[in-house]
Design a protein around this motif. Structure first.
Motif, PDB file in Angstrom:
ATOM      1  N   GLN A  30       0.832  -1.199   0.000  1.00  0.00           N
ATOM      2  CA  GLN A  30       0.000   0.000   0.000  1.00  0.00           C
ATOM      3  C   GLN A  30       0.868   1.251   0.000  1.00  0.00           C
ATOM      4  O   GLN A  30       0.584   2.223  -0.693  1.00  0.00           O
ATOM      5  N   MET A  31       1.949   1.215   0.774  1.00  0.00           N
ATOM      6  CA  MET A  31       2.872   2.347   0.805  1.00  0.00           C
ATOM      7  C   MET A  31       3.559   2.525  -0.550  1.00  0.00           C
ATOM      8  O   MET A  31       3.804   3.649  -0.981  1.00  0.00           O
ATOM      9  N   ALA A  32       3.842   1.421  -1.240  1.00  0.00           N
ATOM     10  CA  ALA A  32       4.454   1.501  -2.567  1.00  0.00           C
ATOM     11  C   ALA A  32       3.499   2.162  -3.559  1.00  0.00           C
ATOM     12  O   ALA A  32       3.916   3.005  -4.358  1.00  0.00           O
ATOM     13  N   ILE A  33       2.223   1.820  -3.492  1.00  0.00           N
ATOM     14  CA  ILE A  33       1.235   2.436  -4.383  1.00  0.00           C
ATOM     15  C   ILE A  33       1.086   3.914  -4.063  1.00  0.00           C
ATOM     16  O   ILE A  33       1.016   4.752  -4.968  1.00  0.00           O
ATOM     17  N   ILE A  34       1.045   4.253  -2.785  1.00  0.00           N
ATOM     18  CA  ILE A  34       0.926   5.659  -2.376  1.00  0.00           C
ATOM     19  C   ILE A  34       2.119   6.455  -2.888  1.00  0.00           C
ATOM     20  O   ILE A  34       1.971   7.557  -3.427  1.00  0.00           O
ATOM     21  N   GLY A  35       3.318   5.905  -2.720  1.00  0.00           N
ATOM     22  CA  GLY A  35       4.527   6.586  -3.188  1.00  0.00           C
ATOM     23  C   GLY A  35       4.556   6.754  -4.698  1.00  0.00           C
ATOM     24  O   GLY A  35       4.928   7.811  -5.211  1.00  0.00           O
ATOM     25  N   TYR A  36       4.137   5.718  -5.411  1.00  0.00           N
ATOM     26  CA  TYR A  36       4.095   5.788  -6.868  1.00  0.00           C
ATOM     27  C   TYR A  36       3.089   6.842  -7.327  1.00  0.00           C
ATOM     28  O   TYR A  36       3.381   7.650  -8.214  1.00  0.00           O
ATOM     29  N   ARG A  37       1.904   6.852  -6.742  1.00  0.00           N
ATOM     30  CA  ARG A  37       0.886   7.828  -7.118  1.00  0.00           C
ATOM     31  C   ARG A  37       1.349   9.252  -6.809  1.00  0.00           C
ATOM     32  O   ARG A  37       1.107  10.173  -7.576  1.00  0.00           O
ATOM     33  N   TYR A  38       2.029   9.428  -5.670  1.00  0.00           N
ATOM     34  CA  TYR A  38       2.561  10.741  -5.299  1.00  0.00           C
ATOM     35  C   TYR A  38       3.600  11.205  -6.319  1.00  0.00           C
ATOM     36  O   TYR A  38       3.561  12.350  -6.774  1.00  0.00           O
ATOM     37  N   TYR A  39       4.507  10.321  -6.694  1.00  0.00           N
ATOM     38  CA  TYR A  39       5.556  10.640  -7.661  1.00  0.00           C
ATOM     39  C   TYR A  39       4.951  11.070  -9.002  1.00  0.00           C
ATOM     40  O   TYR A  39       5.328  12.090  -9.571  1.00  0.00           O
ATOM     41  N   VAL A  40       4.009  10.286  -9.496  1.00  0.00           N
ATOM     42  CA  VAL A  40       3.403  10.584 -10.796  1.00  0.00           C
ATOM     43  C   VAL A  40       2.595  11.890 -10.728  1.00  0.00           C
ATOM     44  O   VAL A  40       2.675  12.719 -11.626  1.00  0.00           O
ATOM     45  N   THR A  41       1.849  12.075  -9.655  1.00  0.00           N
ATOM     46  CA  THR A  41       1.028  13.281  -9.526  1.00  0.00           C
ATOM     47  C   THR A  41       1.889  14.533  -9.453  1.00  0.00           C
ATOM     48  O   THR A  41       1.591  15.531 -10.113  1.00  0.00           O
ATOM     49  N   THR A  42       2.956  14.517  -8.656  1.00  0.00           N
ATOM     50  CA  THR A  42       3.809  15.700  -8.554  1.00  0.00           C
ATOM     51  C   THR A  42       4.484  16.014  -9.882  1.00  0.00           C
ATOM     52  O   THR A  42       4.593  17.181 -10.251  1.00  0.00           O
ATOM     53  N   HIS A  43       4.898  14.992 -10.610  1.00  0.00           N
ATOM     54  CA  HIS A  43       5.522  15.238 -11.912  1.00  0.00           C
ATOM     55  C   HIS A  43       4.499  15.716 -12.944  1.00  0.00           C
ATOM     56  O   HIS A  43       4.838  16.503 -13.823  1.00  0.00           O
ATOM     57  N   ALA A  44       3.287  15.242 -12.834  1.00  0.00           N
ATOM     58  CA  ALA A  44       2.255  15.692 -13.767  1.00  0.00           C
ATOM     59  C   ALA A  44       1.918  17.159 -13.528  1.00  0.00           C
ATOM     60  O   ALA A  44       1.607  17.900 -14.458  1.00  0.00           O
ATOM     61  N   LEU A  45       1.996  17.594 -12.284  1.00  0.00           N
ATOM     62  CA  LEU A  45       1.680  18.991 -11.967  1.00  0.00           C
ATOM     63  C   LEU A  45       2.822  19.941 -12.261  1.00  0.00           C
ATOM     64  O   LEU A  45       2.597  21.095 -12.637  1.00  0.00           O
ATOM     65  N   THR A  46       4.075  19.478 -12.089  1.00  0.00           N
ATOM     66  CA  THR A  46       5.213  20.373 -12.259  1.00  0.00           C
ATOM     67  C   THR A  46       5.745  20.394 -13.686  1.00  0.00           C
ATOM     68  O   THR A  46       6.217  21.421 -14.142  1.00  0.00           O
ATOM     69  N   ASN A  47       5.717  19.274 -14.388  1.00  0.00           N
ATOM     70  CA  ASN A  47       6.220  19.222 -15.768  1.00  0.00           C
ATOM     71  C   ASN A  47       5.112  19.627 -16.727  1.00  0.00           C
ATOM     72  O   ASN A  47       4.064  19.027 -16.757  1.00  0.00           O
ATOM     73  N   LYS A  48       5.413  20.635 -17.519  1.00  0.00           N
ATOM     74  CA  LYS A  48       4.405  21.118 -18.464  1.00  0.00           C
ATOM     75  C   LYS A  48       4.712  20.681 -19.856  1.00  0.00           C
ATOM     76  O   LYS A  48       5.722  20.414 -20.296  1.00  0.00           O
TER      77      LYS A  48
END
Length: 48
Positions: A30-48
């Motif tokens: 569960q922690m691995a999924i949370i970390g993966y989702r966090y990583y993808v979400t932050t990159h989706a918001l910061t990389n244009k």
């Protein structure tokens, strides 16, 4: 690329906040999924 991944994650992966998961009691997978989702979400918001 990350925006597409974020949309796919939203559809396929479970939302632990809706399930009111306590992070202190979360299992390793569960922690691995949370970390993966966090990583993808932050990159989706910061990389244009």
């Amino acid at each position: 690329m990350y925006k597409i991944l974020a949309k796919i994650n939203k559809i396929l992966l479970p939302s632990f906040t809706k399930q009111r998961l306590d992070l202190a009691k979360a299992k390793k997978w569960q922690m691995a999924i949370i970390g993966y989702r966090y990583y993808v979400t932050t990159h989706a918001l910061t990389n244009k």
